[in-house]
Design a protein around this motif. Structure first.
Motif, PDB file in Angstrom:
ATOM      1  N   UNK A   4       0.896  -1.247  -0.049  1.00 41.20           N
ATOM      2  CA  UNK A   4      -0.041   0.201   0.094  1.00 41.20           C
ATOM      3  C   UNK A   4       0.748   1.227   0.019  1.00 41.20           C
ATOM      4  N   UNK A   5       2.072   1.128   0.878  1.00 42.51           N
ATOM      5  CA  UNK A   5       2.923   2.446   0.943  1.00 42.51           C
ATOM      6  C   UNK A   5       3.473   2.728  -0.422  1.00 42.51           C
ATOM      7  N   UNK A   6       4.004   1.661  -1.218  1.00 41.62           N
ATOM      8  CA  UNK A   6       4.524   1.978  -2.378  1.00 41.62           C
ATOM      9  C   UNK A   6       3.380   2.514  -3.619  1.00 41.62           C
ATOM     10  N   UNK A   7       2.010   2.127  -3.392  1.00 40.43           N
ATOM     11  CA  UNK A   7       1.246   2.442  -4.265  1.00 40.43           C
ATOM     12  C   UNK A   7       0.716   3.949  -4.135  1.00 40.43           C
ATOM     13  N   UNK A   8       0.753   4.340  -2.831  1.00 37.75           N
ATOM     14  CA  UNK A   8       0.324   5.567  -2.360  1.00 37.75           C
ATOM     15  C   UNK A   8       1.564   6.713  -2.328  1.00 37.75           C
TER      16      UNK A   8
ATOM     17  N   UNK B 137       6.822   7.906   2.225  1.00 36.46           N
ATOM     18  CA  UNK B 137       5.529   7.209   2.822  1.00 36.46           C
ATOM     19  C   UNK B 137       5.878   7.296   4.246  1.00 36.46           C
ATOM     20  N   UNK B 138       4.955   6.715   4.794  1.00 37.01           N
ATOM     21  CA  UNK B 138       5.003   6.625   6.377  1.00 37.01           C
ATOM     22  C   UNK B 138       4.122   5.556   6.749  1.00 37.01           C
TER      23      UNK B 138
ATOM     24  N   UNK C 222       0.585   6.262   5.654  1.00 40.29           N
ATOM     25  CA  UNK C 222       0.885   5.700   4.123  1.00 40.29           C
ATOM     26  C   UNK C 222       0.760   4.356   4.008  1.00 40.29           C
ATOM     27  N   UNK C 223       0.677   3.422   5.223  1.00 38.50           N
ATOM     28  CA  UNK C 223       0.567   1.860   4.925  1.00 38.50           C
ATOM     29  C   UNK C 223      -0.897   1.485   5.298  1.00 38.50           C
TER      30      UNK C 223
ATOM     31  N   UNK D   3      -7.923   2.078  -0.599  1.00 33.12           N
ATOM     32  CA  UNK D   3      -9.109   1.640  -1.080  1.00 33.12           C
ATOM     33  C   UNK D   3     -10.128   2.863  -1.601  1.00 33.12           C
ATOM     34  N   UNK D   4     -10.166   3.888  -0.608  1.00 36.10           N
ATOM     35  CA  UNK D   4     -10.821   5.240  -0.942  1.00 36.10           C
ATOM     36  C   UNK D   4     -10.360   5.888  -2.163  1.00 36.10           C
ATOM     37  N   UNK D   5      -9.046   6.093  -2.166  1.00 34.84           N
ATOM     38  CA  UNK D   5      -8.112   6.762  -3.129  1.00 34.84           C
ATOM     39  C   UNK D   5      -8.370   6.196  -4.569  1.00 34.84           C
ATOM     40  N   UNK D   6      -8.085   4.995  -4.469  1.00 29.15           N
ATOM     41  CA  UNK D   6      -8.096   3.974  -5.937  1.00 29.15           C
ATOM     42  C   UNK D   6      -9.632   4.058  -6.473  1.00 29.15           C
ATOM     43  N   UNK D   7     -10.842   3.769  -5.605  1.00 27.42           N
ATOM     44  CA  UNK D   7     -12.106   4.106  -5.777  1.00 27.42           C
ATOM     45  C   UNK D   7     -12.235   5.336  -6.507  1.00 27.42           C
TER      46      UNK D   7
END
Length: 482
Positions: free
Chosen positions: A380-384, A407-408, A412-413, A419-423
């Motif tokens: 998740x951290x790498x994706x965000x 990240x953090x 960030x993890x 989920x919210x951001x990808x949607x």
């Protein structure tokens, strides 16, 4: 309007949580009908308790930070996404366009849901509204729409209240904090995952019989199983792992002993600070109960606080200390990982604390759940990271040298923001409507079957007697205290 919001934000930033919280508690206690003298003392006591908690947490975070840095140095890790820590994430969130609006927005959502009877938590943890702003700011970075970011932040505020209500009985039972809930999004997000993993562990023969909790260890080992001795032992081991091979023998011994003593102090002092906090909170809880009973019968109101009040429990600390080297190992062995952990390793207690009621303090299960949570968190951290890096740059945050992204662990993890951001990124407003539907479904499940939901969140196990604050006798009501 922007000037008013900027002034409000500057006041919050200037006062800080330890000054702002007592003022909020004082005002709320007065509104709920507490006598002025009692309300003033309650706010002052709670503020002092949080100062004490922050001092002890500072000791723990500094100690673990030094251990983590030494381990990272020894392993020679090189990654291009740097963990900048939650203080940086909070500064980025509050410095964004959403951060300007998040405090009035969070209060509005809380008041609307509370007075409509949909939720029961009165969230006084205003400082931690930055978690909502963090999600909203990344949505703005993903979509370019401030309106979408504000809606996402509002949905996160609502979700934190629903999760706080759902877990309140389990938290109160296990941690011995009557009248309290924890609307801390970074901590509550582990609950669904912990319930699923606990269910799986229950069905694995042999594994389902493994029980490692601090009370059992203490009974079997006597003085050597006491929390302060456990803190000393875990600290010595961490110190030896961190400093062996990087210094002479005398320095290794000295550093290990210092680490052990610092963590032993944390194991003793954090629960004491929480007891002082509960002493201040009791008048507010009583006033809230009386206020609601006069107007809404037996409906409960929970006071929403920072999850810092939870991490003093030996099970939370012990599992977190074990997870520190595991997190560093994961950063070395996970396929495709680009993240180097550093600043946020010490906040792992905040990430796993809400799993404790679900597994009734079983440290083994907390470590398993924490490990899976961290594995998910790395990806998740790498994706965000690209969105977080973009938001940081727009907020004036300096990206560390030799890093392509930041990240953090908090936030960030976390899979919920992802989920919210990808949607939202994929579906726009439809994505946020799906998030709204998910929050509404969780709220409906909670309202239709509260006892079943509470059981899932750990409300039905016998309360560990050691968790009860010294100010509250087991089985005694809160009423009648001076």
């Amino acid at each position: 309007m922007a000037e008013i919001l900027a002034a409000l934000k500057s006041v919050v930033d200037a006062l800080g949580a330890t000054v702002l919280l007592p003022i909020i508690i004082f005002v709320i206690a007065l509104v709920l009908g507490a006598r002025p003298g009692r309300a003033f003392r309650a706010g002052l006591t709670i503020g002092i308790a949080f100062i004490g908690i922050n001092l002890v947490l500072g000791l723990m975070l500094t100690t673990l930070g030094e251990v983590a840095q030494a381990i990272v140095t020894n392993t020679g890790m090189q990654r291009d996404i740097v963990d900048v820590g939650w203080p940086s994430a909070a500064a980025i969130a509050f410095g964004s366009s959403v951060g300007l609006w998040v405090i009035p927005l969070g209060i509005l959502v809380n008041v609307a849901l509370l007075f409509s009877g949909l939720t029961r938590t009165l969230n006084v943890d205003v400082w931690n509204f930055w978690h909502f702003a963090f999600v909203g700011s990344l949505v703005v970075a993903a979509t370019g729409s401030l309106g979408m970011g504000l809606l996402a932040a509002a949905l996160m505020a609502a979700l934190s209240l629903v999760l706080a209500d759902w877990t309140a009985k389990g938290v109160q039972r296990f941690y011995g904090v009557p009248g309290v809930s924890v609307p801390h999004l970074a901590s509550a997000q582990i609950v669904p995952l912990a319930i699923l993993l606990n269910w799986i562990l229950d069905r694995i023969p042999g594994v389902n019989r493994i029980r490692v909790d601090t009370e059992t260890v203490q009974r079997r080992l006597g003085v050597f199983g006491e929390p302060i001795v456990m803190g000393l032992a875990i600290g010595l081991v961490l110190g030896l792992v961190a400093y062996a091979g990087s210094a002479d023998a005398g320095t290794v011994v000295t550093k290990s002993l210092q680490t052990g003593m610092n963590l032993a102090a944390v194991m003793l002092l954090l629960p004491r600070m929480v007891r002082i906090l509960m002493e201040g909170l009791i008048p507010v809880s009583e006033a809230a109960r009386d206020f609601v009973q006069k107007r809404a019968g037996d409906r409960e109101i929970h006071v929403g606080l920072d999850s810092a009040i939870l991490i003093g429990h030996p099970a939370a600390i012990a599992s977190s200390l074990i997870l520190v080297p595991i997190a560093i190992l994961l950063s070395l062995v996970l396929p495709g990982n680009r993240i180097i952990l550093f600043a946020d390793l010490a906040v792992i207690p905040f990430v796993v604390a809400m799993a404790a009621p679900i597994v009734n303090g079983n440290v083994f299960r907390m470590v398993v759940i924490g490990t899976v949570t961290l594995v998910v968190g790395f990806y998740v951290g790498m994706a965000l990271s690209p969105l977080m890096t973009t938001t940081a740059a727009s907020s004036g945050f300096a990206i560390p040298a030799n890093a392509t992204g930041i990240t953090s662990v908090v936030d960030g993890f976390l899979y919920i923001p992802w989920v919210v951001i990808r949607l939202t990124q994929g579906l726009g407003l439809v994505g946020l409507l799906l998030v709204l539907g998910g929050v509404a479904a969780l709220l409906l499940a909670w309202r239709r079957a509260p006892r079943a939901m509470e059981r899932l969140a750990g409300a039905d196990e016998p309360a560990p007697e050691a968790a009860l604050p010294a100010t509250v006798a087991p089985g005694r009501p809160l009423a009648g205290r001076p």
